[in-house]
Design an enzyme around this catalytic site. Structure first.
Site, PDB file in Angstrom:
ATOM      1  N   GLY A 102       0.750  -1.243   0.399  1.00 34.88           N
ATOM      2  CA  GLY A 102       0.285  -0.024   0.214  1.00 34.88           C
ATOM      3  C   GLY A 102       0.978   1.364   0.172  1.00 34.88           C
ATOM      4  O   GLY A 102       1.879   0.644  -0.754  1.00 34.88           O
ATOM      5  N   SER A 103       0.369   2.300   0.579  1.00 35.53           N
ATOM      6  CA  SER A 103       0.821   3.509   0.404  1.00 35.53           C
ATOM      7  C   SER A 103       2.496   3.176   1.618  1.00 35.53           C
ATOM      8  O   SER A 103       3.440   4.951   0.942  1.00 35.53           O
ATOM      9  CB  SER A 103       0.215   4.211   1.543  1.00 35.53           C
ATOM     10  OG  SER A 103      -0.802   4.799   0.717  1.00 35.53           O
ATOM     11  N   THR A 104       2.805   2.466   2.311  1.00 35.69           N
ATOM     12  CA  THR A 104       4.376   2.406   2.689  1.00 35.69           C
ATOM     13  C   THR A 104       5.375   2.343   1.368  1.00 35.69           C
ATOM     14  O   THR A 104       6.394   2.887   1.429  1.00 35.69           O
ATOM     15  CB  THR A 104       4.394   1.529   3.669  1.00 35.69           C
ATOM     16  OG1 THR A 104       4.417   0.541   2.729  1.00 35.69           O
ATOM     17  CG2 THR A 104       3.535   1.348   4.688  1.00 35.69           C
TER      18      THR A 104
END
Length: 592
Positions: free
Chosen positions: A292-294
């Protein structure tokens, strides 16, 4: 007369001698028949009961210690009861007594002895404490004896279950570090030649055939105190959010040493039976998630490396969606006109996708691969997954866009931690290691200035009052940098309405010492990484930095929402109208 009598006397004596020889020969023949035919079985048994044997000399398995010398796995001496089935069956009237003393079913014991009546050795009961074994031996049942062995014991139980693994009843490593370092820990049993009597007792040591080599000790990089903290907080988070599973990894930035690695659900390695096999998986290294956004931190690293983008280069994310070849990429809210730093601060999928579109797929792939995605970390843990990073030639424009914000690839929590530790270590990568003080050379991944820029961007996620909302990752008196992630769960060509919550961060942000990654799978109700995973990071690191005496770097300016702390990181540029939708909040609840 006298001359004629002599031959007679000589013949008589000759007959006597011949007769005696005949009798002696007959006696020898009779004795031979007695030994070889009539009493063969008896003397064979007597010979078998007293003869030379080569016996193994058991050795103690090496002790596993944490980095501070606390024992995590120890071997204790135990006795195992064995039997010679033919001899025990000769005294079948004592089998009920033996079964009762050993806690065995009488009929099952009889059947076992009969089935193995052609054997000379079978185990009856293994790994008894010496007192219980002596109680059986005191019965003095013919054909029953004991043998010294060692049993593995794990003082911390399930807190270290996934890291250590366990040994089998023969004291050989089966999973985890017990398996990875089995040859080092096991040692080599010796061999001695002895004479044993019919009861199995050693009568005489004849010679030492091979000297025993005890197992060698192993000191891990794991800190037992921090491991307990991570275990406690992760378990509490799963209970609070009714999640199915979770993992947390903590790395020491300067060395790459793994200070803690925990998973839930867990298992107790002291109990080998009735354990769900899925509970034994070290999900931090064997299970993958879409990060995801990591992943945006590595996308921006690649963008800065091209030279086309700077930390304040504008990115227009209006109207909050971006359509690419019929595929719509969306932000939760319209972030408006922001800059590259704002893509991290406000976790803009649209911004990440537009930046990715300006890079070649080969360059993006190269940067992701340099950070360790798509290959094992080199930790040496058995069964470690390499994750999945599709080769660059398989990327289309849509795939490149979704990869930019963490979909379309898979990574383990340890891989994500390795990537963030590289940013924390000025762009130099250490392979994660479980061994304290191991030789662990570093390699350059990105320019130190790019890594420094990313750390500053990631700090805005924590301190910006209108940013990514990871305020629950804050630690009193310490600057924190990090990134939240929320990824939908992929199944059979699509995505379920189930989520994985992530947070990856470093502390203290001014000179990172620790990196931590929290992954919680399928939480119920709230599912954003900022609400589910970030608080776990904050609580664990609050204790960890104090246990390690890490100097605070924000004593004067820290408090929740401190404007001074926020101004220390130059704020990302926002849309000219300052629209409320840019705040990254939904009814006051932080989102990504």
């Amino acid at each position: 007369m006298s001359m004629r009598s002599r031959p007679v006397a000589t013949r008589s004596r000759l007959y006597v001698v011949l007769g005696m020889l005949g009798l002696a020969s007959s006696a020898l023949v009779v004795r031979a028949v007695d030994l070889q035919v009539v009493r063969k079985d008896f003397y064979q048994e007597q010979g078998d009961a007293r003869y030379l044997r080569d016996l193994s000399i058991p050795v103690s398995r090496g002790t596993i210690f944490d980095r501070n010398g606390e024992p995590l796995a120890v071997s204790t001496p135990v006795d195992s009861i064995w039997a010679n089935p033919p001899e025990v069956l000769e005294h079948a009237d004592r089998i009920p007594e033996l079964a009762k003393a050993a806690g065995l079913d009488e009929e099952a014991l009889k059947q076992k002895l009969v089935e193995r009546s052609d054997k000379e050795f079978i185990y009856l009961k293994r790994h008894l404490n010496p007192d219980d074994a002596q109680a059986i031996l005191k019965l003095d049942i013919p054909g029953v004896a004991s043998q010294r062995e060692f049993k593995r014991y794990y003082p911390s139980g399930e807190v270290f279950g996934h890291v250590l693994g366990y040994t089998n009843i023969d004291d050989r490593g089966q999973e985890g570090l017990e398996l990875a370092f089995d040859d080092w820990l096991a040692g080599k049993p010796g061999v001695k030649r002895v004479i044993r009597d019919r009861k199995g007792h050693e009568v005489e040591n004849v010679e030492l055939v091979r000297e025993a080599q005890a197992g060698r000790d192993l000191t891990l990089s794991i800190d037992r105190r921090i491991q307990y903290l991570a275990y406690r907080e992760l378990k509490a988070a799963l209970a609070e959010h009714h999640a199915t599973s979770g993992s947390m990894v903590i790395l020491d930035v300067p060395s790459g040493e793994i200070l803690a690695m925990v998973n839930q659900p867990s298992f107790n390695p002291n109990a080998r039976t009735n354990v769900d096999p899925s509970y034994r998986r070290n999900r931090a290294v064997t299970d993958v998630v879409e990060p995801g956004s990591t992943m945006k931190a590595f996308t921006i690293s690649a963008a800065l490396e091209t030279g086309k983008w700077k930390i304040h280069t504008p990115v227009d994310t209006r109207p909050g969606t971006y359509t690419l070849y019929g595929h719509t990429i969306s932000d939760v809210h319209n972030k408006g006109l922001i800059d590259v730093t704002g893509v991290i601060t406000y976790s803009s999928n649209v911004g990440a996708a537009k930046i990715a579109a300006t890079m070649t797929r080969d360059h993006m792939y190269d940067v992701f691969h340099r950070f360790g995605f798509g290959e094992v970390t080199g930790s040496g843990f058995p069964g470690e997954s390499p994750g999945y990073l599709p080769v660059a030639k398989a990327w289309g424009p849509v795939e490149q866009a979704t990869l930019a914000y963490g979909y379309g690839l898979n990574a383990t929590p340890l891989q994500v931690a390795q990537g963030y530790a590289t940013l924390a270590n000025d762009g130099r990568l250490h392979s994660p290691t479980f061994v304290k003080g191991a030789q662990n050379p570093e390699r350059a991944v990105v320019d130190p200035q790019i890594a420094a820029n990313l750390r500053a961007m990631l700090e805005t996620v924590i301190v910006s009052p209108t940013g990514g909302g990871a305020i629950k990752a804050r630690v009193t008196n310490y600057r924190v940098a990090g990134k939240t992630g929320t990824a939908r769960t992929a199944v059979g060509g699509g995505y379920q309405k189930k989520y994985t919550s992530l947070f990856a961060g470093m502390i203290p942000a001014s000179h990172p010492r620790l990196v931590g990654v929290v992954v919680i799978r399928e939480p119920q109700g709230a599912f954003y990484g900022s609400l589910v995973a970030a608080p776990v990071f904050g609580r664990v690191m609050d204790g960890a930095v104090r246990l390690l005496d890490v100097p605070p770097d924000d004593v004067q300016n820290w408090y929740a929402g401190s404007p001074e702390s926020a101004r220390r990181i130059q704020a990302p540029r926002q849309a000219p109208d300052g629209a409320d939708e840019m705040s990254g909040t939904d009814d006051g609840v932080p989102i990504e």
